[in-house]
Write an enzyme that holds these catalytic residues in place. Structure first.
Site, mmCIF file in Angstrom:
data_model
loop_
_atom_site.group_PDB
_atom_site.id
_atom_site.type_symbol
_atom_site.label_atom_id
_atom_site.label_comp_id
_atom_site.label_asym_id
_atom_site.label_seq_id
_atom_site.Cartn_x
_atom_site.Cartn_y
_atom_site.Cartn_z
ATOM 1 N N PHE A 75 -38.717 66.188 55.375
ATOM 2 C CA PHE A 75 -38.857 67.464 54.662
ATOM 3 C C PHE A 75 -37.632 67.766 53.806
ATOM 4 O O PHE A 75 -37.752 68.274 52.694
ATOM 5 C CB PHE A 75 -39.046 68.617 55.654
ATOM 6 C CG PHE A 75 -40.246 68.520 56.550
ATOM 7 C CD1 PHE A 75 -41.408 67.885 56.148
ATOM 8 C CD2 PHE A 75 -40.224 69.091 57.820
ATOM 9 C CE1 PHE A 75 -42.520 67.804 56.980
ATOM 10 C CE2 PHE A 75 -41.328 69.034 58.659
ATOM 11 C CZ PHE A 75 -42.472 68.382 58.244
ATOM 12 N N LYS A 89 -38.102 75.262 69.348
ATOM 13 C CA LYS A 89 -38.781 75.724 68.144
ATOM 14 C C LYS A 89 -39.304 77.155 68.296
ATOM 15 O O LYS A 89 -39.427 77.888 67.307
ATOM 16 C CB LYS A 89 -39.903 74.756 67.772
ATOM 17 C CG LYS A 89 -39.388 73.419 67.237
ATOM 18 C CD LYS A 89 -38.500 73.587 66.007
ATOM 19 C CE LYS A 89 -38.138 72.277 65.349
ATOM 20 N NZ LYS A 89 -37.340 72.446 64.116
ATOM 21 N N ALA A 136 -31.030 66.524 54.693
ATOM 22 C CA ALA A 136 -31.618 66.122 53.417
ATOM 23 C C ALA A 136 -31.747 64.617 53.243
ATOM 24 O O ALA A 136 -32.174 64.160 52.185
ATOM 25 C CB ALA A 136 -30.782 66.688 52.264
ATOM 26 N N TYR A 162 -38.465 70.853 73.691
ATOM 27 C CA TYR A 162 -38.668 70.853 72.238
ATOM 28 C C TYR A 162 -39.418 72.107 71.819
ATOM 29 O O TYR A 162 -39.029 72.802 70.871
ATOM 30 C CB TYR A 162 -39.416 69.600 71.778
ATOM 31 C CG TYR A 162 -39.762 69.650 70.307
ATOM 32 C CD1 TYR A 162 -38.757 69.585 69.349
ATOM 33 C CD2 TYR A 162 -41.079 69.806 69.878
ATOM 34 C CE1 TYR A 162 -39.058 69.662 67.988
ATOM 35 C CE2 TYR A 162 -41.387 69.882 68.528
ATOM 36 C CZ TYR A 162 -40.378 69.811 67.586
ATOM 37 O OH TYR A 162 -40.671 69.891 66.247
ATOM 38 N N SER A 191 -41.961 74.745 64.018
ATOM 39 C CA SER A 191 -43.010 73.788 64.352
ATOM 40 C C SER A 191 -44.163 74.544 64.983
ATOM 41 O O SER A 191 -43.968 75.597 65.598
ATOM 42 C CB SER A 191 -42.495 72.740 65.336
ATOM 43 O OG SER A 191 -43.559 71.950 65.863
ATOM 44 N N GLU A 248 -40.083 60.769 59.701
ATOM 45 C CA GLU A 248 -39.408 59.998 60.737
ATOM 46 C C GLU A 248 -39.467 60.696 62.092
ATOM 47 O O GLU A 248 -38.925 60.205 63.079
ATOM 48 C CB GLU A 248 -37.931 59.778 60.356
ATOM 49 C CG GLU A 248 -37.738 58.887 59.146
ATOM 50 C CD GLU A 248 -36.256 58.664 58.828
ATOM 51 O OE1 GLU A 248 -35.404 59.294 59.486
ATOM 52 O OE2 GLU A 248 -35.976 57.867 57.924
#
Length: 252
Positions: free
Chosen positions: A13, A156, A9, A152, A139, A188
């Site tokens: 997002f 996902k 957080a 990656y 993603s 980011e």
């Protein structure tokens, strides 16, 4: 009062989701690695929206920390209505034969195992109450593998599979599960992937109007507020100029 738990957080997002749910009157449990950002967000949201915020600083990769810190919260905070499994990210972009093992471990431990650790703590609370809604942030890379994305993309894709498994196993308990799979979104994310190289990060979005963190937060909030008998299971969300993981219109 309803409670939303949001991992990661401190930015992107996760921060946008915290702000969105706070504005609607939800009390929040916010987690992240950067304690100072969490306490800053806590102060801002409590002051603006007059809600309660419980900040928990830990890394979702750390199983012991997840189970002791999150698992040890007071019973009144365990009545979690919304879980947003947002903590995650990409590290590096290279052919698999040249892959950095530290990057691989970070992505697998955060994107897959971290999501599982947090969910393993929270799901029994939801099962006991026979209600809840889990959002797993995947993603578009989990739907289509692209060059140099290898591990990656695999991490996902695992999020996608875990979301499907959750929907099946939690079905008898009235718990909703929604997988949200963003395309190009300017947070980011790329700065982290390219380890602080601002030029490389900016080139990812060159010629595009990318998604924003607030776009994804709006979508999650919409899904969370649907009637109890309605569940959106799976969403792939891209900017207008992105057709899928491969095709972009970068004419600006």
């Amino acid at each position: 009062m309803a409670i939303a738990l949001i991992t990661g957080a401190t930015a992107g997002f996760g921060k946008a989701c915290a702000e969105k749910f706070a504005a609607a009157g939800y009390d929040l449990i916010i987690t992240g690695r950067r304690a100072e950002r969490l306490t800053g967000l806590q102060a801002a949201l409590e002051s603006q929206y007059k809600i309660k915020v419980l900040p928990l600083a830990f890394d979702v990769q750390d199983q012991q920390a997840v189970f002791s810190i999150l698992g040890g919260i007071a019973p009144e905070w365990q009545a979690v209505d919304i879980l947003v499994n947002n903590a995650g990210g990409a590290q590096g972009l290279s052919p698999i034969q040249d892959g950095n093992l530290d990057d691989w471990n970070t992505m697998i431990d955060t994107n897959v195992k971290g999501l599982l650790y947090v969910s393993r703590v929270v799901m029994p609370w939801m099962v006991a109450r026979q209600q809840g809604h889990i959002f797993n942030i995947g993603s578009i890379a989990g739907k289509q593998v692209y060059a140099n994305g290898n591990v990656y993309c695999a991490s996902k894709a695992a999020v996608d599979a875990i979301s499907q498994g959750m929907r099946i196993d939690l079905l008898p308990y009235g718990i909703k599960v929604t997988g949200v799979h963003p395309g190009a979104a300017e947070t980011e994310f790329s700065l982290v992937r390219f380890k602080g190289d601002e030029e490389k990060a900016a080139n990812v979005y060159k010629g595009l109007t990318p998604l924003t963190a607030e776009d994804i937060a709006d979508i999650i909030f919409y899904c969370a507020r649907l009637p109890r008998h309605v569940c959106i299971n799976d969403l792939v969300v891209t900017p207008l100029q992105q057709a899928n993981a491969f095709y972009y219109d970068r004419r600006g």
